[in-house]
Design a protein around this motif. Structure first.
Motif, short mmCIF file in Angstrom:
data_model
loop_
_atom_site.label_atom_id
_atom_site.label_comp_id
_atom_site.label_asym_id
_atom_site.label_seq_id
_atom_site.Cartn_x
_atom_site.Cartn_y
_atom_site.Cartn_z
N LEU A 2 -13.42 -12.36 13.71
CA LEU A 2 -13.53 -11.77 12.39
C LEU A 2 -12.28 -10.97 12.05
N THR A 3 -11.87 -11.04 10.78
CA THR A 3 -10.90 -10.11 10.23
C THR A 3 -11.59 -9.38 9.08
N ILE A 4 -11.51 -8.05 9.09
CA ILE A 4 -12.21 -7.21 8.13
C ILE A 4 -11.18 -6.40 7.36
N ALA A 5 -11.12 -6.58 6.07
CA ALA A 5 -10.12 -5.90 5.24
C ALA A 5 -10.41 -4.40 5.17
N ASP A 10 -6.49 1.96 7.42
CA ASP A 10 -5.67 1.36 6.36
C ASP A 10 -5.23 -0.05 6.69
N ASP A 11 -5.47 -0.50 7.93
CA ASP A 11 -5.06 -1.83 8.36
C ASP A 11 -6.28 -2.71 8.58
N ARG A 15 -9.13 0.07 13.15
CA ARG A 15 -10.09 1.10 13.55
C ARG A 15 -11.39 0.89 12.80
N ALA A 16 -12.51 0.97 13.50
CA ALA A 16 -13.80 0.64 12.90
C ALA A 16 -14.87 1.64 13.31
N ARG A 17 -15.85 1.81 12.44
CA ARG A 17 -17.05 2.59 12.76
C ARG A 17 -18.23 1.63 12.88
N VAL A 18 -19.01 1.80 13.93
CA VAL A 18 -20.18 0.96 14.17
C VAL A 18 -21.39 1.87 14.37
N THR A 19 -22.46 1.59 13.66
CA THR A 19 -23.73 2.27 13.90
C THR A 19 -24.75 1.24 14.34
N VAL A 20 -25.46 1.53 15.42
CA VAL A 20 -26.47 0.64 15.99
C VAL A 20 -27.84 1.31 15.83
N PRO A 35 0.83 -1.21 0.00
CA PRO A 35 0.00 0.00 0.00
C PRO A 35 0.86 1.25 0.00
N LEU A 36 0.31 2.33 -0.50
CA LEU A 36 1.04 3.60 -0.50
C LEU A 36 0.98 4.23 0.88
N PRO A 37 2.10 4.75 1.38
CA PRO A 37 2.07 5.47 2.65
C PRO A 37 1.20 6.72 2.52
N ALA A 38 0.79 7.23 3.65
CA ALA A 38 -0.11 8.38 3.67
C ALA A 38 0.47 9.57 2.91
N LYS A 39 1.83 9.72 2.92
CA LYS A 39 2.44 10.89 2.28
C LYS A 39 2.24 10.88 0.77
#
Length: 467
Positions: A327-330, A391-392, A353-358, A37-41
């Motif tokens: 679970l592993t989430i790409a 990114d991970d 890092r994940a976002r969850v909406t309930v 993957p490309l670094p953030a820069k």
């Protein structure tokens, strides 16, 4: 002098040509050729959404932590800046701060906690920290304890009124237990392995790794407290030595120096092999129950966006009150929109890092961002998703107070509902969009972790500045 200068110029030219011929190992082109993957820069990040002029009708996820953004309370033109005190780090973990106007908390409680915020009990060669209804009031069905033991350190012989389920986060640990029929059980576990001790089963733990071991303990009652454990030394400290003497058929002076209070976690001697340490008494017998399981050794279910492993009473029979999924989430993938009909989901985030909406019905929903070490609760039957916003890879556990893992997939449900009814409900007056949607869900296949097509969608997505 002239010859020396010429040689120097020629050498410099050769070095320049050689450098041009050899690829720069960390260049964008070389990284892409290597499949990295490309670094953030090297990436062009989307504009900062926390500004008055930003618009995003699709409410795309924002990785405030990864992008090091200051999430000021702006949303689609509404809101304004903060003049008073402002905790930027906390704000980065709270996407609900700038939720879309259509989202209403209603009566929904806080559903997120972090072990980082828990009180740490520090012991000789180890520590514990817990999450129960006291730390997270929504955690009614399950409680969690994060524990760490150095090499040779013992979590002393004890038992609980609740069942104990555990997942080894790192290192190696030895577990011992006595079953209901008096059978002895001993096993050594590593990262990704589980154990389960039913209520009342006496057991112990000892760290085996030079760098120590750490694990997540789950108890099938949210009101559990690690302080309420039944501990061997605590019991003996509160029993007259005359009674102890009678119980073990030895004179009272033998017990003159037993610990005056519980030891809980302490440095022990180095253990030998299981075969060397297995009790040899004439009444000793091997347990017929298997209290451990190799979860990460299970063949995974491969989905378009990751992998799923499910462990419950069907493949770990002793575990009658706790079921779990690993679970592993790409990056960019989604733990599909779903709900669980039989138990609350107690989530633990290991990586990413994940976002969850309930969705809580009655027009209410809550959104949370999660990092490693965070705990989440999703009450049973509430619809939700988990989106990888970093990114991970995201690695997480879904844990339930149930004998079996069960969930309903929104994708599968709509795919197996009469097409006319789906179109009438969602796409009245938009026949073209309805036909495209029905084609997509036609196979009704369940894809627990789903990854959008690599080429993207036909329409442009994401937020932009208002002109």
């Amino acid at each position: 002098m002239r010859l020396s200068t010429a040689v120097t110029v020629l050498g410099a030219a050769l070095i320049s040509d050689f450098a041009a011929a050899v690829p720069v190992q960390d260049s964008p082109r070389q990284r892409l050729l290597d499949g990295k993957p490309l670094p953030a820069k090297y990436r062009k990040d989307p504009p900062d959404p926390y500004r008055p002029g930003y618009r995003d009708p699709n409410d795309g996820a924002v990785d405030s932590i990864g992008r090091k953004l200051d999430p000021l309370p702006y949303r689609n033109g509404d809101g304004t800046s903060v003049l008073g005190p402002w905790n930027r780090e906390r704000a980065r973990q709270n996407p609900d701060l700038v939720r879309p106007p259509s989202t209403d908390h209603g009566n929904m409680p806080n559903l997120r906690w972090s072990f980082v915020d828990s009180h740490v009990r520090i012991e000789e060669g180890g520590w514990t920290r817990q999450t129960t209804v006291r730390e997270l009031p929504a955690s009614i069905e399950l409680a969690g304890v994060n524990m760490r033991l150095d090499e040779g350190v013992i979590r002393e012989l004890h038992w609980h009124k609740e069942a104990e389920w555990a997942y080894v986060l790192d290192g190696r640990v030895r577990v011992t237990a006595l079953d209901y029929e008096g059978g002895t059980f001993i096993d050594d576990l590593s990262k990704g392995d589980l154990w389960y001790f039913p209520a009342g089963v006496p057991h112990s733990l000892q760290g085996l790794s030079p760098n120590g071991t750490e694990f997540l303990l789950i108890f099938d009652d949210g009101h559990f407290s690690e302080e309420s454990t039944f501990i061997l030394t605590d019991w003996l400290a509160h029993t007259p030595k005359s009674v102890i003497s009678k119980n073990f058929h030895l004179p009272p002076e033998i017990f003159a120096h037993i610990p005056p209070s519980e030891r809980y976690i302490f440095q022990g001697s180095q253990p030998g092999s299981i075969s060397d340490e297995f009790p040899k008494g004439k009444h000793v017998k091997t347990s017929k129950y298997n209290f451990t399981h190799r979860m990460l050794s299970q063949p995974p279910k491969n989905t378009t966006g990751g992998q799923v492993r499910i462990t419950d009473s069907r493949n770990f029979p002793i575990s009658k009150t706790v079921a779990a999924a690993h679970l592993t989430i790409a990056p960019g993938a989604l733990r599909e929109m779903h709900w669980h009909p039989n138990a609350d989901e107690w989530s633990f985030f290991i990586r990413g890092r994940a976002r969850v909406t309930v969705f809580g019905a009655e027009g209410s929903a809550r959104t949370f961002d999660y990092q490693p070490g965070d705990v989440g609760i999703v009450p049973k039957n509430m619809g939700h998703f988990v989106e990888n916003i970093g990114d991970d890879e995201v690695e997480m556990l879904e844990i339930f107070r149930a004998d079996e893992f069960r969930d309903f997939s929104l994708f599968q449900w709509l795919g197996e509902t009469p097409r006319r009814m789906v179109a009438d409900t969602l796409f009245k007056g938009d026949k073209e969009a309805g036909e495209r949607f029905l084609k997509e869900i036609g196979d009704a296949g369940k894809d627990e972790i789903t990854l959008p097509p690599k080429g993207g969608y036909d329409e442009a997505e994401g937020g932009e500045d208002e002109l």
